[in-house]
Design a protein around this motif. Structure first.
Motif, PDB file in Angstrom:
ATOM      1  N   LEU A 108       0.748  -1.264   0.087  1.00  0.00           N
ATOM      2  CA  LEU A 108      -0.009  -0.124   0.102  1.00  0.00           C
ATOM      3  C   LEU A 108       0.887   1.384  -0.164  1.00  0.00           C
ATOM      4  O   LEU A 108       0.567   2.181  -0.797  1.00  0.00           O
ATOM      5  N   HIS A 109       1.953   1.301   0.738  1.00  0.00           N
ATOM      6  CA  HIS A 109       2.792   2.229   0.802  1.00  0.00           C
ATOM      7  C   HIS A 109       3.567   2.485  -0.578  1.00  0.00           C
ATOM      8  O   HIS A 109       3.519   3.703  -1.095  1.00  0.00           O
ATOM      9  N   ARG A 110       3.811   1.453  -1.307  1.00  0.00           N
ATOM     10  CA  ARG A 110       4.586   1.743  -2.647  1.00  0.00           C
ATOM     11  C   ARG A 110       3.634   2.183  -3.634  1.00  0.00           C
ATOM     12  O   ARG A 110       3.889   3.175  -4.352  1.00  0.00           O
ATOM     13  N   GLN A 111       2.201   1.806  -3.619  1.00  0.00           N
ATOM     14  CA  GLN A 111       1.267   2.295  -4.322  1.00  0.00           C
ATOM     15  C   GLN A 111       1.085   3.730  -4.259  1.00  0.00           C
ATOM     16  O   GLN A 111       1.081   4.723  -5.221  1.00  0.00           O
ATOM     17  N   LEU A 112       0.939   4.088  -2.898  1.00  0.00           N
ATOM     18  CA  LEU A 112       0.874   5.592  -2.585  1.00  0.00           C
ATOM     19  C   LEU A 112       1.860   6.544  -3.070  1.00  0.00           C
ATOM     20  O   LEU A 112       1.870   7.445  -3.417  1.00  0.00           O
ATOM     21  N   ILE A 113       3.223   6.000  -2.741  1.00  0.00           N
ATOM     22  CA  ILE A 113       4.354   6.631  -3.258  1.00  0.00           C
ATOM     23  C   ILE A 113       4.353   6.758  -4.632  1.00  0.00           C
ATOM     24  O   ILE A 113       4.607   7.761  -5.126  1.00  0.00           O
ATOM     25  N   LYS A 114       3.991   5.842  -5.501  1.00  0.00           N
ATOM     26  CA  LYS A 114       3.966   6.047  -6.887  1.00  0.00           C
ATOM     27  C   LYS A 114       3.004   7.048  -7.286  1.00  0.00           C
ATOM     28  O   LYS A 114       3.071   7.764  -8.324  1.00  0.00           O
ATOM     29  N   GLN A 115       2.007   7.023  -6.707  1.00  0.00           N
ATOM     30  CA  GLN A 115       0.773   8.047  -7.273  1.00  0.00           C
ATOM     31  C   GLN A 115       1.133   9.454  -6.602  1.00  0.00           C
ATOM     32  O   GLN A 115       1.195  10.194  -7.439  1.00  0.00           O
ATOM     33  N   LEU A 116       1.803   9.440  -5.483  1.00  0.00           N
ATOM     34  CA  LEU A 116       2.329  10.818  -5.198  1.00  0.00           C
ATOM     35  C   LEU A 116       3.355  11.555  -6.065  1.00  0.00           C
ATOM     36  O   LEU A 116       3.328  12.513  -6.349  1.00  0.00           O
ATOM     37  N   HIS A 117       4.260  10.675  -6.500  1.00  0.00           N
ATOM     38  CA  HIS A 117       5.309  10.869  -7.237  1.00  0.00           C
ATOM     39  C   HIS A 117       4.531  11.403  -8.710  1.00  0.00           C
ATOM     40  O   HIS A 117       4.955  12.637  -9.367  1.00  0.00           O
ATOM     41  N   ASN A 118       3.541  10.605  -9.054  1.00  0.00           N
ATOM     42  CA  ASN A 118       2.826  10.811 -10.450  1.00  0.00           C
ATOM     43  C   ASN A 118       1.950  12.493 -10.207  1.00  0.00           C
ATOM     44  O   ASN A 118       2.327  13.384 -10.951  1.00  0.00           O
ATOM     45  N   LYS A 119       1.550  12.655  -8.931  1.00  0.00           N
ATOM     46  CA  LYS A 119       0.743  13.717  -8.926  1.00  0.00           C
ATOM     47  C   LYS A 119       1.786  14.956  -8.711  1.00  0.00           C
ATOM     48  O   LYS A 119       1.287  16.141  -8.944  1.00  0.00           O
ATOM     49  N   ARG A 120       2.823  14.736  -8.228  1.00  0.00           N
ATOM     50  CA  ARG A 120       3.976  15.782  -8.113  1.00  0.00           C
ATOM     51  C   ARG A 120       4.290  16.401  -9.208  1.00  0.00           C
ATOM     52  O   ARG A 120       4.477  17.446  -9.300  1.00  0.00           O
ATOM     53  N   SER A 121       4.569  15.287 -10.228  1.00  0.00           N
ATOM     54  CA  SER A 121       5.077  15.619 -11.492  1.00  0.00           C
ATOM     55  C   SER A 121       4.220  16.509 -12.266  1.00  0.00           C
ATOM     56  O   SER A 121       4.385  17.287 -13.090  1.00  0.00           O
ATOM     57  N   GLN A 122       2.833  16.345 -11.961  1.00  0.00           N
ATOM     58  CA  GLN A 122       1.730  16.973 -12.654  1.00  0.00           C
ATOM     59  C   GLN A 122       1.827  18.386 -12.212  1.00  0.00           C
ATOM     60  O   GLN A 122       1.330  19.400 -12.870  1.00  0.00           O
ATOM     61  N   LEU A 123       2.344  18.686 -10.979  1.00  0.00           N
ATOM     62  CA  LEU A 123       2.473  20.172 -10.405  1.00  0.00           C
ATOM     63  C   LEU A 123       3.452  20.800 -11.480  1.00  0.00           C
ATOM     64  O   LEU A 123       3.360  22.012 -11.564  1.00  0.00           O
ATOM     65  N   ASP A 124       4.437  20.126 -11.838  1.00  0.00           N
ATOM     66  CA  ASP A 124       5.519  20.988 -12.914  1.00  0.00           C
ATOM     67  C   ASP A 124       4.725  21.350 -13.929  1.00  0.00           C
ATOM     68  O   ASP A 124       5.249  22.392 -14.630  1.00  0.00           O
TER      69      ASP A 124
END
Length: 148
Positions: A78-94
């Motif tokens: 669950l942690h791995r999935q969240l980190i993956k999603q967080l990195h994706n959403k963070r890159s969308q901020l760029d």
């Protein structure tokens, strides 16, 4: 966007985990508060949130390992999935800082759901865990139970 004050319902009744959860929520609130400071500041604060989440997950997983938590693999996934999603959403901020609301909403929704379900289960396990006296696991449990 409004900030999210700490609520008692977020407590999992382990001082060490509750402190980290409070710090994570504080990082999210700092990001929300700085939403008008410009893209550079927002991106740095978003990075802080992601890095703190990664630290917190590693910390929790170490506790799970040290206490022989039977659901370590599924909780870690669950942690791995969240980190993956967080990195994706963070890159969308760029690409568009306007995605900040989505980033924060995702984090807060996940935080509330995760702490009240799987983290409570972990906390109950650790509180009931009975390691041998004077073992490394015993020392870890005592540290977890200490008030910060």
């Amino acid at each position: 966007m409004h900030t999210y004050p700490w609520q008692d319902k977020y407590n999992v009744d382990l001082a060490a985990i509750d402190l980290e959860h409070k710090n994570l929520l504080a990082c999210v609130n700092k990001l929300i508060t700085a939403q008008h400071m410009g893209k550079s500041a927002i991106l740095k604060l978003a990075d802080e949130v992601v890095l703190y989440a990664e630290f917190h997950f590693l910390s929790e997983e170490n506790l799970m390992y040290l206490t022989h938590y039977p659901d370590l693999a599924s909780h870690s996934e669950l942690h791995r999935q969240l980190i993956k999603q967080l990195h994706n959403k963070r890159s969308q901020l760029d690409d568009a800082i306007e995605n900040l609301q989505d980033f924060v909403s995702f984090l807060v929704h996940w935080f509330v759901e995760h702490t009240q379900t799987v983290d409570r289960k972990l906390s109950a396990y650790i509180r009931n865990y009975q390691p041998a006296k004077n073992s490394p696991e015993y020392a870890v449990k005592k540290l977890l139970e200490s008030e910060s």
